[in-house]
Design a protein around this motif. Structure first.
Motif, PDB file in Angstrom:
ATOM      1  N   GLY A 113       0.798  -1.206   0.000  1.00  0.00           N
ATOM      2  CA  GLY A 113       0.000   0.000   0.000  1.00  0.00           C
ATOM      3  C   GLY A 113       0.837   1.266   0.000  1.00  0.00           C
ATOM      4  N   SER A 114       2.163   1.138   0.122  1.00  0.00           N
ATOM      5  CA  SER A 114       2.998   2.322   0.154  1.00  0.00           C
ATOM      6  C   SER A 114       3.014   3.001  -1.214  1.00  0.00           C
ATOM      7  N   ALA A 115       2.961   2.212  -2.288  1.00  0.00           N
ATOM      8  CA  ALA A 115       2.835   2.753  -3.634  1.00  0.00           C
ATOM      9  C   ALA A 115       1.699   1.990  -4.297  1.00  0.00           C
ATOM     10  N   PRO A 116       0.970   2.634  -5.194  1.00  0.00           N
ATOM     11  CA  PRO A 116      -0.098   1.878  -5.842  1.00  0.00           C
ATOM     12  C   PRO A 116       0.503   0.756  -6.674  1.00  0.00           C
ATOM     13  N   PRO A 117      -0.061  -0.456  -6.605  1.00  0.00           N
ATOM     14  CA  PRO A 117       0.520  -1.564  -7.352  1.00  0.00           C
ATOM     15  C   PRO A 117       0.359  -1.372  -8.853  1.00  0.00           C
ATOM     16  N   LEU A 118       1.274  -1.966  -9.610  1.00  0.00           N
ATOM     17  CA  LEU A 118       1.184  -1.923 -11.065  1.00  0.00           C
ATOM     18  C   LEU A 118       0.002  -2.770 -11.527  1.00  0.00           C
ATOM     19  N   VAL A 119      -0.100  -3.949 -10.949  1.00  0.00           N
ATOM     20  CA  VAL A 119      -1.188  -4.856 -11.290  1.00  0.00           C
ATOM     21  C   VAL A 119      -1.918  -5.218 -10.018  1.00  0.00           C
ATOM     22  N   SER A 120      -3.236  -5.220 -10.092  1.00  0.00           N
ATOM     23  CA  SER A 120      -4.023  -5.593  -8.942  1.00  0.00           C
ATOM     24  C   SER A 120      -5.087  -6.569  -9.416  1.00  0.00           C
ATOM     25  N   VAL A 121      -5.068  -7.754  -8.862  1.00  0.00           N
ATOM     26  CA  VAL A 121      -5.983  -8.806  -9.292  1.00  0.00           C
ATOM     27  C   VAL A 121      -6.920  -9.117  -8.139  1.00  0.00           C
ATOM     28  N   ARG A 122      -8.217  -9.123  -8.413  1.00  0.00           N
ATOM     29  CA  ARG A 122      -9.184  -9.395  -7.352  1.00  0.00           C
ATOM     30  C   ARG A 122     -10.186 -10.463  -7.788  1.00  0.00           C
ATOM     31  N   ASP A 123     -10.286 -11.505  -7.000  1.00  0.00           N
ATOM     32  CA  ASP A 123     -11.281 -12.576  -7.187  1.00  0.00           C
ATOM     33  C   ASP A 123     -11.355 -13.066  -8.624  1.00  0.00           C
ATOM     34  N   LEU A 124     -10.223 -13.210  -9.237  1.00  0.00           N
ATOM     35  CA  LEU A 124     -10.186 -13.561 -10.650  1.00  0.00           C
ATOM     36  C   LEU A 124     -10.597 -15.018 -10.857  1.00  0.00           C
TER      37      LEU A 124
END
Lengths: 344, 370
Positions: free
Chosen positions: A17-28
């Motif tokens: 959470g310190s930097a926004p992630p490049l890729v964020s995958v949720r409940d894929l």
């Protein structure tokens, strides 16, 4: 060489959470329709990937390991949108790309590239190296001359001789062909490269060359990798974090070093203990956890924890209730495990 | 059991001497295996390690007499019986009965139209001329012995109904149904998942112990060799680079290729701090064999030597000679000399020159093959 630098600098920040992630995958989730039998009736649909979530920071390498059928390749293909997910979301650089059309994807494609397992079958035998490497650039609207110059630069970058630019794939060895595949993936200065078993088709003595090359490129170009492999030693070598998959789900994910030294999920423990070490004395000393049976079919997953039929620690609870992926109370804080009874 | 017969003859279970396998192709003759010699004793496992084109699979097929179009020279003796002189008919009586083979891909060795039980029973009936019922019982027994649950029911199923690991078990059951003395396993676990690989390796080890089998384990995986082998033969470019007992090989690899392979492996017990020490280049083509050592163009040892040393490696083929103890053999002019050979001999100053030296600062894997 400055043209090779991507927009973002190499900043391998932890995805906390310190930097926004490049890729964020949720409940894929990816569900394939069942196979048609000879009578035309469809079998049960196969849930190849079943609700996985993770983040990937810019410049970070996430290793995806697991056995055949665990959904690791399907996950990789969804990340670069060669497959459209059934549900869940993929956010790339703050933008939801889960269901973008091919046209809307095109400007983003330059940031999402892929390296395949079999270098020769993933290169068109009728195209010269120049054409193969510059193709992604022509799609992005580059002029032919610029694209060719860029292809020669890339050949130099991956350790090929730029003078060989007009040769055909069959004139190269397996290791060199994989370098061509890597050069092609880097042509558009991507920020994410998904590598699906990039070294497993290569001779043992050539694998180390490609591993070293990929590590160097990551350092120089600030790439983020999703490195998919069944070889746990190779994954350990290249990854910052590792996710272990079993039957479409992540069963354990965390910092590489700590995960290999202190695995919490019984499946991770068994997987690590099954890898033969190139050291006969250590092999004789080792206590191995031998799993019974084969990985079950994703078409008919067992109820509860999908690992319970093979798990040496399974309890009645495991047969009925699916464990969620959470930070284990006794385990390291950087680790998430999906097990009712993690650790020893 | 059959091992008793062997001890009375005094001959090793398998003795291969000066093996040569040559193929005639439209583009000329290719010597795939040259001057190879090894023995396998009952109850022991020989690991043959090599990469593509090293000749390891060609060797196993030659032992089984399965090369129809190749010239096989030298001697292959199974329990004292010379195989190279046998007719195809005599060989086929031995295949399966005295020696059996399992392959990487069980599906290619199992017939899709017959049940697994039928195939094992057929195999048994041919060699023992037994009745159908007895052969059928034998098939079910064997499936049980290799750890297939509900063997009586599974014997009636077809290969496609088996998982990869179960198919490999079925193939082992078929290979061992006729009580052979020698089992040749050609990459038997390469197509399997690592947890299933562990099961199959354990199964082979158990059956070997129970039956006193001699095993030839052909693999590219040094971890598998370390786990199962007693003796190891490292092949490169169709020849033996090094032969040694397993502990000695891993503790003190004598050939620069063996050392290079071990150094280049990513390992679970490694700190990952430094880049892998990769071997430059690719395995050689057998079409244009080098006059000298096949490994010379990729060899760190040769590259660090004097111009004279390099010429010797490039032009003179090293003989396979004893190394440090009588049970070790290595084919290298500079075996056992430390790889950082700068201080090897007093007058040793690396001289730039011959083609084996690569330009500094360029990447090693840059030569285009052919």
């Amino acid at each position: 060489m400055t043209t090779l630098k991507p927009a973002a600098g190499p900043a391998p920040a932890p995805a906390d959470g310190s930097a926004p992630p490049l890729v964020s995958v949720r409940d894929l989730t990816m569900t394939f329709p069942g196979k048609r039998s000879a009578t035309g009736r469809r079998g049960a649909p196969v849930r190849a990937v079943d609700g996985i979530s993770f983040d990937l920071a810019a410049g970070e390498t996430l290793g995806l390991v697991g056995e055949s059928g665990c959904g690791k390749s399907t996950t990789g293909r969804m990340l670069v949108r060669l497959l459209e997910p059934t549900s869940g979301s993929i956010t790339f650089d703050g933008r939801d790309v889960t269901h973008l059309s091919q046209g809307a994807l095109r400007p983003l494609r330059r940031h999402l590239q892929m390296v395949f397992q079999d270098p020769h079958s993933s290169l068109n035998p009728r195209q010269t190296v120049a054409r193969i490497i510059s193709d992604p650039l022509l799609v992005q609207g580059w002029a032919a001359g610029d694209a060719r110059r860029r292809a020669a630069e890339l050949m130099d970058l991956v350790g090929l001789i730029p003078e060989h630019i007009d040769r055909y794939p069959h004139e190269f060895s397996g290791g060199q062909a994989q370098r061509i595949g890597i050069a092609r993936s880097l042509a558009t200065s991507p920020r994410l490269v998904v590598a699906d078993e990039p070294v497993s088709a290569l001779d043992v003595s050539v694998q180390a060359q490609i591993v070293n090359l990929m590590e160097r490129l990551r350092r120089e170009l600030g790439l983020a990798y999703v490195f998919i492999a069944h070889d746990l030693s190779v994954v350990k070598r290249v990854s910052d974090r590792v996710a272990v998959m079993y039957l479409g789900r992540i069963v354990e994910i965390g910092d590489k070093k700590s995960l290999y030294e202190d695995p919490q999920h019984p499946y991770t423990r068994a997987l690590l203990s099954a890898v033969p070490l190139p050291d006969p004395a250590a092999e004789r000393r080792r206590e191995r956890i031998t799993l019974l049976g084969d990985p079950p079919s994703p078409a008919a997953p067992p109820p509860g924890c999908s690992f319970h039929p093979r798990c040496p620690k399974a309890q009645p609870l495991c047969k009925t209730e699916r464990p969620a992926l959470t930070v284990a109370a006794a385990g390291p804080a950087t680790r998430e495990v999906a097990c009712h009874f993690p650790g020893d | 059991m059959t091992t008793e017969v062997l001890t009375t003859t005094g001959a090793p279970l398998l003795q291969v001497r000066d093996l040569q396998v040559t193929f005639t192709t439209p583009r000329g003759r290719v010597r795939a295996v040259d001057s190879l010699a090894f023995t396998v004793e009952a109850g022991r496992t020989l690991g043959i390690v090599g990469e593509s084109g090293s000749g390891k699979s060609v060797t196993s097929l030659a032992v089984m007499g399965l090369h129809r179009d190749a010239e096989v020279g030298g001697s292959i003796a199974l329990a004292g019986q010379e195989l190279t002189a046998l007719s195809e008919k005599e060989l086929s009586r031995l295949r399966g009965r005295k020696m059996a083979m399992i392959f990487q891909d069980p599906l290619s060795s199992l017939h899709p139209y017959y049940t697994v039980g039928e195939q094992i029973a057929e195999h048994y009936r041919v060699h023992f001329r037994s009745g159908r019922a007895a052969a059928r019982r034998r098939a079910v027994d064997m499936l049980g012995e290799v750890g297939i649950p509900e063997p009586a029911r599974r014997a009636g199923e077809y290969p496609h109904q088996f998982s990869g690991g179960m198919r490999q078990r079925a193939m082992i059951a078929m290979a061992l149904a006729c009580e052979p003395e020698l089992l040749i396993a050609d990459e038997p676990t390469t197509a399997l998942d690592v947890t299933v690989q562990a099961q199959i390796l354990e199964l082979i080890a158990r059956l070997q112990q129970e039956r006193g089998l001699g095993v030839v384990m052909i693999t590219h995986d040094l971890g598998v060799v370390a786990r199962v082998a007693h003796e190891v033969l490292v092949m490169y470019g169709g020849r033996a680079a090094e032969q040694a007992p397993v502990d000695a090989l891993f503790a003190d690899p004598a050939h620069p290729y063996t050392r290079g392979l071990l150094d280049s492996l990513p390992r679970l017990d490694d700190s990952d701090d430094e880049p892998l020490r990769a071997i430059p280049g690719s395995p050689p083509s057998l079409r244009e064999p080098a006059p000298g050592c096949a490994f010379a163009p990729r060899c760190a040892q040769a590259a660090a030597g004097t111009a004279q040393d390099r010429a010797r490696c490039a032009d003179v083929r090293p003989a396979l000679e004893p190394y440090r103890s009588p049970d070790r053999l290595v084919a290298c002019h500079f075996a056992g000399v430390p790889a950082d050979a700068a201080g090897r001999t007093p007058a040793n100053v690396p001289v730039p020159g011959p083609a084996t030296v690569r330009p500094q600062g360029t990447d090693p894997d840059q030569e285009v093959s052919r």
